[in-house]
Design an enzyme around this catalytic site. Structure first.
Site, PDB file in Angstrom:
ATOM      1  N   ASN A  12       0.858  -1.191   0.000  1.00  0.00           N
ATOM      2  CA  ASN A  12       0.000   0.000   0.000  1.00  0.00           C
ATOM      3  C   ASN A  12       0.900   1.249   0.000  1.00  0.00           C
ATOM      4  OD1 ASN A  12      -1.444   2.256   1.093  1.00  0.00           O
ATOM      5  ND2 ASN A  12      -3.071   0.868   1.682  1.00  0.00           N
ATOM      6  N   HIS A  15       0.998   6.190   1.911  1.00  0.00           N
ATOM      7  CA  HIS A  15       1.772   7.121   2.737  1.00  0.00           C
ATOM      8  C   HIS A  15       2.979   7.726   2.034  1.00  0.00           C
ATOM      9  CE1 HIS A  15      -1.125   6.705   5.736  1.00  0.00           C
ATOM     10  NE2 HIS A  15      -0.966   5.402   5.803  1.00  0.00           N
ATOM     11  N   ARG A  23       4.073  18.757   1.406  1.00  0.00           N
ATOM     12  CA  ARG A  23       4.688  19.933   0.796  1.00  0.00           C
ATOM     13  C   ARG A  23       3.939  20.424  -0.440  1.00  0.00           C
ATOM     14  NH1 ARG A  23       9.994  21.254   2.580  1.00  0.00           N
ATOM     15  NH2 ARG A  23       9.786  20.987   4.825  1.00  0.00           N
ATOM     16  N   HIS A  48      -5.610   3.720  -1.693  1.00  0.00           N
ATOM     17  CA  HIS A  48      -6.937   4.100  -1.201  1.00  0.00           C
ATOM     18  C   HIS A  48      -7.210   5.542  -1.621  1.00  0.00           C
ATOM     19  CE1 HIS A  48      -9.712   4.428   2.616  1.00  0.00           C
ATOM     20  NE2 HIS A  48     -10.332   4.781   1.516  1.00  0.00           N
ATOM     21  N   ARG A  50      -9.243   8.321  -0.980  1.00  0.00           N
ATOM     22  CA  ARG A  50     -10.223   8.731   0.039  1.00  0.00           C
ATOM     23  C   ARG A  50     -11.069   9.878  -0.484  1.00  0.00           C
ATOM     24  NH1 ARG A  50      -8.894   6.583   5.494  1.00  0.00           N
ATOM     25  NH2 ARG A  50     -10.637   7.841   6.165  1.00  0.00           N
ATOM     26  N   ARG A  54      -6.852  12.915   0.937  1.00  0.00           N
ATOM     27  CA  ARG A  54      -5.772  13.336   1.836  1.00  0.00           C
ATOM     28  C   ARG A  54      -4.406  12.771   1.436  1.00  0.00           C
ATOM     29  NH1 ARG A  54      -7.468  10.184   7.327  1.00  0.00           N
ATOM     30  NH2 ARG A  54      -9.409  11.267   6.891  1.00  0.00           N
ATOM     31  N   HIS A  55      -4.411  11.630   0.738  1.00  0.00           N
ATOM     32  CA  HIS A  55      -3.102  11.136   0.275  1.00  0.00           C
ATOM     33  C   HIS A  55      -3.158  10.854  -1.235  1.00  0.00           C
ATOM     34  CE1 HIS A  55      -5.148   7.462   1.499  1.00  0.00           C
ATOM     35  NE2 HIS A  55      -4.841   7.585   2.787  1.00  0.00           N
ATOM     36  N   GLU A  75      -8.711   0.676  -3.217  1.00  0.00           N
ATOM     37  CA  GLU A  75      -9.549   0.751  -2.015  1.00  0.00           C
ATOM     38  C   GLU A  75     -10.448   1.959  -2.116  1.00  0.00           C
ATOM     39  OE1 GLU A  75      -7.435   0.901   1.631  1.00  0.00           O
ATOM     40  OE2 GLU A  75      -6.396  -0.965   1.256  1.00  0.00           O
ATOM     41  N   THR A 105      -7.112   6.700  10.082  1.00  0.00           N
ATOM     42  CA  THR A 105      -6.964   5.600   9.129  1.00  0.00           C
ATOM     43  C   THR A 105      -8.254   4.783   9.182  1.00  0.00           C
ATOM     44  OG1 THR A 105      -5.610   3.680   8.532  1.00  0.00           O
ATOM     45  CG2 THR A 105      -5.802   4.139  10.866  1.00  0.00           C
ATOM     46  N   THR A 106      -8.342   3.726   8.383  1.00  0.00           N
ATOM     47  CA  THR A 106      -9.575   2.930   8.345  1.00  0.00           C
ATOM     48  C   THR A 106      -9.687   2.158   9.657  1.00  0.00           C
ATOM     49  OG1 THR A 106      -9.110   2.732   6.004  1.00  0.00           O
ATOM     50  CG2 THR A 106     -10.899   1.387   6.859  1.00  0.00           C
ATOM     51  N   GLU A 156     -11.343  -9.164   3.036  1.00  0.00           N
ATOM     52  CA  GLU A 156     -10.070  -8.822   3.660  1.00  0.00           C
ATOM     53  C   GLU A 156     -10.337  -8.650   5.154  1.00  0.00           C
ATOM     54  OE1 GLU A 156      -7.414  -6.148   1.683  1.00  0.00           O
ATOM     55  OE2 GLU A 156      -6.554  -5.459   3.584  1.00  0.00           O
ATOM     56  N   HIS A 199      -3.842  -4.451   7.725  1.00  0.00           N
ATOM     57  CA  HIS A 199      -3.971  -3.256   8.570  1.00  0.00           C
ATOM     58  C   HIS A 199      -3.088  -3.367   9.800  1.00  0.00           C
ATOM     59  CE1 HIS A 199      -5.371   0.419  10.380  1.00  0.00           C
ATOM     60  NE2 HIS A 199      -5.917   0.699   9.206  1.00  0.00           N
TER      61      HIS A 199
HETATM   62  N1  PXP Z   1      -6.020  -3.066   3.931  1.00  0.00           N
HETATM   63  C1  PXP Z   1      -6.970  -2.105   3.979  1.00  0.00           C
HETATM   64  C2  PXP Z   1      -8.336  -2.451   3.504  1.00  0.00           C
HETATM   65  C3  PXP Z   1      -6.680  -0.790   4.435  1.00  0.00           C
HETATM   66  O1  PXP Z   1      -7.637   0.140   4.465  1.00  0.00           O
HETATM   67  C4  PXP Z   1      -5.352  -0.498   4.801  1.00  0.00           C
HETATM   68  C5  PXP Z   1      -4.991   0.889   5.233  1.00  0.00           C
HETATM   69  O2  PXP Z   1      -5.243   1.779   4.210  1.00  0.00           O
HETATM   70  C6  PXP Z   1      -4.401  -1.517   4.723  1.00  0.00           C
HETATM   71  C7  PXP Z   1      -4.760  -2.797   4.301  1.00  0.00           C
HETATM   72  C8  PXP Z   1      -2.969  -1.287   5.063  1.00  0.00           C
HETATM   73  O3  PXP Z   1      -2.837  -0.935   6.404  1.00  0.00           O
HETATM   74  P1  PXP Z   1      -1.441  -0.402   6.918  1.00  0.00           P
HETATM   75  O4  PXP Z   1      -1.138   0.837   6.166  1.00  0.00           O
HETATM   76  O5  PXP Z   1      -1.694  -0.158   8.371  1.00  0.00           O
HETATM   77  O6  PXP Z   1      -0.438  -1.488   6.662  1.00  0.00           O
END
Ligand code: PXP
Length: 256
Positions: A12, A15, A23, A48, A50, A54-55, A75, A105-106, A156, A199
């Site tokens: 993922n 971040h 910035r 993801h 959103r 935000r990202h 996502e 976060t989710t 998931e 997650h």
């Molecule tokens: N799976 C899902 C469905 C998520 O929403 C997230 C966070 O966006 C992740 C996995 C990954 O989580 P993490 O960034 O904490 O590893």
């Protein structure tokens, strides 16, 4: 390992976009990170989009769709706007997640059981468009059964409660959460669902989850991107991959 027993790693990259957006420019580029992750052995990229952007941005999704060599797991919240975007891009997979503006976060899984009818209608066109539909849920048999009834191909499992309990040293809670995840992984598989998890996973928490024989994919972001600051993205991914492979072990590989 065969396709039925392999455990894929989805990286993922949200971040990387968080740091870029701090910035407001183009650096660091999430697409560059995605390609590097691909070179490092990621089996897929997760992003993801959103509602508040935000990202990950709309342009990031477009770039990923245009140039990724591995599947994109998109996502998204179950909103009309996101459905339209997904139908335009037709990513390999969509993962439906709950989304609240105020959360960092989710935080939890989707309440599928409460919204069964709406979600069944919501995911039907995505399935028809050829996307594999995954539903992000807590390890709860009511949610697993509801996800199955609405026609999702994948669930998931949210590993956040297990990881939080580990980080806070609550060993009994950690073991209970892990047992629950293990049980729901087997149960969902018995219903014919493909099982993913993610997650909050880290090098310290990934091993027992990766050992679930039914599990086909882990999606990991925050820890890998954080660890990349210290050891670089490629070694950070390689170490996660190594731990996942070690967790499967020779017996597990042929167990399913
Ligand atoms: N799976 C899902 C469905 C998520 O929403 C997230 C966070 O966006 C992740 C996995 C990954 O989580 P993490 O960034 O904490 O590893």
């Amino acid at each position: 390992m065969t396709a039925e027993t392999e455990l894929r790693l989805g990286v993922n990259i949200d971040h990387v976009a968080t740091v870029r957006n701090a910035r407001g420019g183009n650096y660091p580029d999430p697409l560059r990170a995605a390609k590097l992750a691909e070179e490092a052995g990621a089996d897929g990229i997760t992003a993801h989009l959103r509602e508040d952007r935000r990202h990950i941005s709309d342009a990031d999704i477009e770039g990923l769709m245009d140039s990724l060599g591995v599947p994109l797991n998109f996502e998204m919240a179950a909103t009309a706007e996101m459905q339209q975007i997904a139908l335009r891009h037709r990513p390999h997979a969509v993962c439906i997640v709950p989304e609240k503006r105020e959360e960092r976060t989710t935080e939890g899984g989707l309440e599928v059981a409460r919204e069964e009818n709406r979600l069944a209608h919501f995911i039907a066109p995505l399935r028809d468009a050829g996307c594999r539909v995954s539903i992000f849920i807590a390890a709860d048999n009511r949610q697993v059964e509801a996800a199955h009834r609405i026609g999702a191909q994948v669930i998931e499992l949210h590993t956040g409660a297990y990881c939080d309990a580990h980080a806070e040293g609550r060993e009994e809670d950690r073991d209970r959460e892990l047992a629950c995840l293990r049980e729901m992984s087997a149960y969902a598989h018995s219903l014919g669902l493909e099982v993913h998890a993610g997650h909050g996973l880290t090098y310290d928490t990934v091993t027992p989850v990766a050992a679930f024989p039914e599990l086909r994919e882990l999606n990991i972001g925050h820890f890998i991107i954080g660890e990349a600051i210290f050891r670089g993205l490629v070694p950070a991914i390689a170490e996660m991959r190594r731990l996942m492979d070690a967790a499967r072990g020779p017996r597990q590989r042929s167990a399913v």
